[in-house]
Design a protein around this motif. Sequence first.
Motif, PDB file in Angstrom:
ATOM      1  N   ASP A  24       0.793  -1.055  -0.021  1.00 12.90           N
ATOM      2  CA  ASP A  24       0.032   0.013  -0.105  1.00 12.90           C
ATOM      3  C   ASP A  24       0.732   1.136  -0.011  1.00 12.90           C
ATOM      4  OD1 ASP A  24      -2.574  -1.519   0.121  1.00 12.90           O
ATOM      5  OD2 ASP A  24      -2.633  -1.482   2.263  1.00 12.90           O
ATOM      6  N   TRP A  25       1.978   1.413   0.944  1.00 12.47           N
ATOM      7  CA  TRP A  25       2.818   2.366   0.951  1.00 12.47           C
ATOM      8  C   TRP A  25       3.682   2.762  -0.580  1.00 12.47           C
ATOM      9  CZ3 TRP A  25       2.232   6.446   3.738  1.00 12.47           C
ATOM     10  CH2 TRP A  25       1.700   6.415   4.761  1.00 12.47           C
ATOM     11  N   GLN A  26       4.037   1.449  -1.037  1.00  6.30           N
ATOM     12  CA  GLN A  26       4.710   1.555  -2.354  1.00  6.30           C
ATOM     13  C   GLN A  26       3.793   2.161  -3.426  1.00  6.30           C
ATOM     14  OE1 GLN A  26       6.067  -2.104  -3.720  1.00  6.30           O
ATOM     15  NE2 GLN A  26       7.867  -2.177  -2.083  1.00  6.30           N
ATOM     16  N   ASN A  27       2.613   1.703  -3.565  1.00 10.39           N
ATOM     17  CA  ASN A  27       1.732   2.236  -4.297  1.00 10.39           C
ATOM     18  C   ASN A  27       1.255   3.617  -3.959  1.00 10.39           C
ATOM     19  OD1 ASN A  27       1.312  -0.121  -5.674  1.00 10.39           O
ATOM     20  ND2 ASN A  27      -0.470  -0.618  -4.466  1.00 10.39           N
ATOM     21  N   HIS A  28       1.182   4.057  -2.790  1.00 11.47           N
ATOM     22  CA  HIS A  28       0.829   5.557  -2.312  1.00 11.47           C
ATOM     23  C   HIS A  28       2.208   6.338  -2.912  1.00 11.47           C
ATOM     24  CE1 HIS A  28       0.240   8.885   0.098  1.00 11.47           C
ATOM     25  NE2 HIS A  28       1.583   8.978   0.592  1.00 11.47           N
ATOM     26  N   TYR A  29       3.370   6.030  -2.747  1.00 14.08           N
ATOM     27  CA  TYR A  29       4.427   6.973  -3.109  1.00 14.08           C
ATOM     28  C   TYR A  29       4.541   7.083  -4.711  1.00 14.08           C
ATOM     29  CZ  TYR A  29       6.034   7.249   1.649  1.00 14.08           C
ATOM     30  OH  TYR A  29       6.345   7.279   2.838  1.00 14.08           O
ATOM     31  N   VAL A  30       4.291   5.801  -5.348  1.00 15.58           N
ATOM     32  CA  VAL A  30       4.318   5.826  -6.854  1.00 15.58           C
ATOM     33  C   VAL A  30       3.155   6.845  -7.485  1.00 15.58           C
ATOM     34  CG1 VAL A  30       4.051   4.443  -8.685  1.00 15.58           C
ATOM     35  CG2 VAL A  30       5.502   3.669  -6.976  1.00 15.58           C
ATOM     36  N   ASP A  31       2.079   6.677  -6.890  1.00 17.62           N
ATOM     37  CA  ASP A  31       0.832   7.370  -7.438  1.00 17.62           C
ATOM     38  C   ASP A  31       0.970   8.896  -7.056  1.00 17.62           C
ATOM     39  OD1 ASP A  31      -0.280   5.126  -8.323  1.00 17.62           O
ATOM     40  OD2 ASP A  31      -1.587   4.826  -6.616  1.00 17.62           O
ATOM     41  N   ASN A  32       1.468   9.080  -5.801  1.00 15.96           N
ATOM     42  CA  ASN A  32       1.591  10.660  -5.685  1.00 15.96           C
ATOM     43  C   ASN A  32       2.980  11.426  -6.258  1.00 15.96           C
ATOM     44  OD1 ASN A  32      -0.470  10.480  -3.783  1.00 15.96           O
ATOM     45  ND2 ASN A  32       0.280  10.397  -2.307  1.00 15.96           N
ATOM     46  N   SER A  33       3.702  10.440  -6.696  1.00 21.88           N
ATOM     47  CA  SER A  33       4.813  11.313  -7.413  1.00 21.88           C
ATOM     48  C   SER A  33       4.851  11.094  -9.023  1.00 21.88           C
ATOM     49  CB  SER A  33       6.183  10.519  -6.740  1.00 21.88           C
ATOM     50  OG  SER A  33       6.371   9.189  -7.297  1.00 21.88           O
ATOM     51  N   ARG A  34       3.888  10.684  -9.808  1.00 21.53           N
ATOM     52  CA  ARG A  34       3.875  10.488 -10.989  1.00 21.53           C
ATOM     53  C   ARG A  34       4.146  11.703 -11.894  1.00 21.53           C
ATOM     54  NH1 ARG A  34       2.485   5.339 -12.385  1.00 21.53           N
ATOM     55  NH2 ARG A  34       0.860   4.534 -11.154  1.00 21.53           N
ATOM     56  N   HIS A  35       3.710  13.026 -11.364  1.00 18.11           N
ATOM     57  CA  HIS A  35       4.013  14.228 -11.925  1.00 18.11           C
ATOM     58  C   HIS A  35       5.669  14.592 -11.800  1.00 18.11           C
ATOM     59  CE1 HIS A  35       3.014  15.144  -7.736  1.00 18.11           C
ATOM     60  NE2 HIS A  35       3.564  16.523  -8.045  1.00 18.11           N
ATOM     61  N   LEU A  36       6.007  13.993 -10.779  1.00 14.20           N
ATOM     62  CA  LEU A  36       7.371  14.567 -10.727  1.00 14.20           C
ATOM     63  C   LEU A  36       8.455  13.653 -11.515  1.00 14.20           C
ATOM     64  CD1 LEU A  36       7.443  14.517  -6.523  1.00 14.20           C
ATOM     65  CD2 LEU A  36       7.280  16.407  -8.163  1.00 14.20           C
ATOM     66  N   TRP A  37       8.055  12.711 -12.268  1.00 11.92           N
ATOM     67  CA  TRP A  37       9.033  11.833 -12.940  1.00 11.92           C
ATOM     68  C   TRP A  37       9.268  12.647 -14.450  1.00 11.92           C
ATOM     69  CZ3 TRP A  37      11.923   7.576 -11.440  1.00 11.92           C
ATOM     70  CH2 TRP A  37      11.480   6.993 -10.121  1.00 11.92           C
ATOM     71  N   THR A  38      10.475  12.777 -14.663  1.00 11.01           N
ATOM     72  CA  THR A  38      10.990  13.315 -16.108  1.00 11.01           C
ATOM     73  C   THR A  38      11.376  12.113 -16.949  1.00 11.01           C
ATOM     74  OG1 THR A  38      13.179  13.576 -15.563  1.00 11.01           O
ATOM     75  CG2 THR A  38      11.705  15.425 -15.162  1.00 11.01           C
ATOM     76  N   GLU A  39      11.361  12.367 -18.331  1.00 10.47           N
ATOM     77  CA  GLU A  39      11.850  11.017 -19.445  1.00 10.47           C
ATOM     78  C   GLU A  39      13.238  10.760 -18.691  1.00 10.47           C
ATOM     79  OE1 GLU A  39      10.135   9.680 -21.263  1.00 10.47           O
ATOM     80  OE2 GLU A  39       8.360  10.821 -20.580  1.00 10.47           O
ATOM     81  N   ASP A  40      14.258  11.590 -18.630  1.00 15.40           N
ATOM     82  CA  ASP A  40      15.513  11.362 -18.084  1.00 15.40           C
ATOM     83  C   ASP A  40      15.553  10.650 -16.828  1.00 15.40           C
ATOM     84  OD1 ASP A  40      18.497  11.535 -18.095  1.00 15.40           O
ATOM     85  OD2 ASP A  40      18.162  12.957 -16.258  1.00 15.40           O
ATOM     86  N   SER A  41      14.661  10.879 -15.731  1.00 11.86           N
ATOM     87  CA  SER A  41      14.368  10.008 -14.392  1.00 11.86           C
ATOM     88  C   SER A  41      14.100   8.564 -14.745  1.00 11.86           C
ATOM     89  CB  SER A  41      14.019  10.724 -13.592  1.00 11.86           C
ATOM     90  OG  SER A  41      12.780  10.980 -13.728  1.00 11.86           O
ATOM     91  N   LYS A  42      13.067   8.568 -15.777  1.00  7.92           N
ATOM     92  CA  LYS A  42      12.534   7.332 -16.131  1.00  7.92           C
ATOM     93  C   LYS A  42      13.601   6.359 -16.759  1.00  7.92           C
ATOM     94  CE  LYS A  42       7.616   8.955 -16.646  1.00  7.92           C
ATOM     95  NZ  LYS A  42       6.501   9.047 -17.679  1.00  7.92           N
ATOM     96  N   ALA A  43      14.343   6.970 -17.956  1.00  5.11           N
ATOM     97  CA  ALA A  43      15.272   6.363 -18.415  1.00  5.11           C
ATOM     98  C   ALA A  43      16.463   5.785 -17.566  1.00  5.11           C
ATOM     99  CB  ALA A  43      16.011   7.246 -19.496  1.00  5.11           C
ATOM    100  N   PHE A  44      16.677   6.596 -16.467  1.00  6.39           N
ATOM    101  CA  PHE A  44      17.797   6.333 -15.425  1.00  6.39           C
ATOM    102  C   PHE A  44      17.151   5.038 -14.656  1.00  6.39           C
ATOM    103  CE2 PHE A  44      20.503   7.443 -11.657  1.00  6.39           C
ATOM    104  CZ  PHE A  44      21.520   6.819 -12.214  1.00  6.39           C
ATOM    105  N   LEU A  45      16.003   5.173 -14.394  1.00  6.42           N
ATOM    106  CA  LEU A  45      15.332   4.021 -13.313  1.00  6.42           C
ATOM    107  C   LEU A  45      15.432   2.742 -14.250  1.00  6.42           C
ATOM    108  CD1 LEU A  45      13.967   2.702 -11.135  1.00  6.42           C
ATOM    109  CD2 LEU A  45      11.705   3.697 -12.187  1.00  6.42           C
ATOM    110  N   ASP A  46      15.265   2.677 -15.764  1.00  2.00           N
ATOM    111  CA  ASP A  46      15.289   1.656 -16.583  1.00  2.00           C
ATOM    112  C   ASP A  46      16.749   0.969 -16.490  1.00  2.00           C
ATOM    113  OD1 ASP A  46      12.718   1.476 -17.111  1.00  2.00           O
ATOM    114  OD2 ASP A  46      12.873   2.809 -18.958  1.00  2.00           O
ATOM    115  N   GLN A  47      17.643   2.202 -16.524  1.00  3.06           N
ATOM    116  CA  GLN A  47      19.106   1.524 -16.446  1.00  3.06           C
ATOM    117  C   GLN A  47      19.603   1.032 -14.989  1.00  3.06           C
ATOM    118  OE1 GLN A  47      21.796   5.051 -16.930  1.00  3.06           O
ATOM    119  NE2 GLN A  47      23.742   3.632 -16.702  1.00  3.06           N
ATOM    120  N   LEU A  48      19.166   1.595 -13.939  1.00  8.06           N
ATOM    121  CA  LEU A  48      19.298   0.887 -12.639  1.00  8.06           C
ATOM    122  C   LEU A  48      18.656  -0.404 -12.536  1.00  8.06           C
ATOM    123  CD1 LEU A  48      18.805   4.153 -10.429  1.00  8.06           C
ATOM    124  CD2 LEU A  48      20.915   3.059 -11.305  1.00  8.06           C
ATOM    125  N   VAL A  49      17.474  -0.745 -12.984  1.00  6.82           N
ATOM    126  CA  VAL A  49      16.859  -2.162 -12.760  1.00  6.82           C
ATOM    127  C   VAL A  49      17.295  -2.855 -14.025  1.00  6.82           C
ATOM    128  CG1 VAL A  49      14.700  -1.124 -11.703  1.00  6.82           C
ATOM    129  CG2 VAL A  49      14.876  -1.586 -14.090  1.00  6.82           C
TER     130      VAL A  49
END
Length: 142
Positions: A46-71
Amino acid sequence: MANDFFMWFIIFWVFVLLFFMSVGGFFMFRKFLKVLPKEDGKSKLDWQNHYVDNSRHLWTEDSKAFLDQLVSPVPTPFRDIAKHSIAARIAQVALEAKANEVTRDHCIEGYILATPKRDYRSLTSFLEREQIDYTAYKHLLQ
């Protein structure tokens, strides 16, 4: 002779099936523990979903690409689950910092915080291999 062989064949498969059911049960039990509510009434998921849902507007294309690189080192069958867990921790870091967007620094800090201690050696070797500077967050690896 044939009856003995058949008996040992059946015994072998009984142990193989018990082993596989035990391994599957272990992972299902771990998932079950994540769904149980904590003191605040919300589960870890529940907490994971809360943080992901409340931060969707904060993610940029660069940060999404960097997350893909990290995983990327995570095996493919587990990558989506790991990505969600790591993204939730990154989002938590960004929301607690009251940031306007998720930056690479938030991603590195959240990635380190989301990684279990037993995996720190592979985490640091991956970051060094990818030439990602994590010196500001070495204190989190202690």
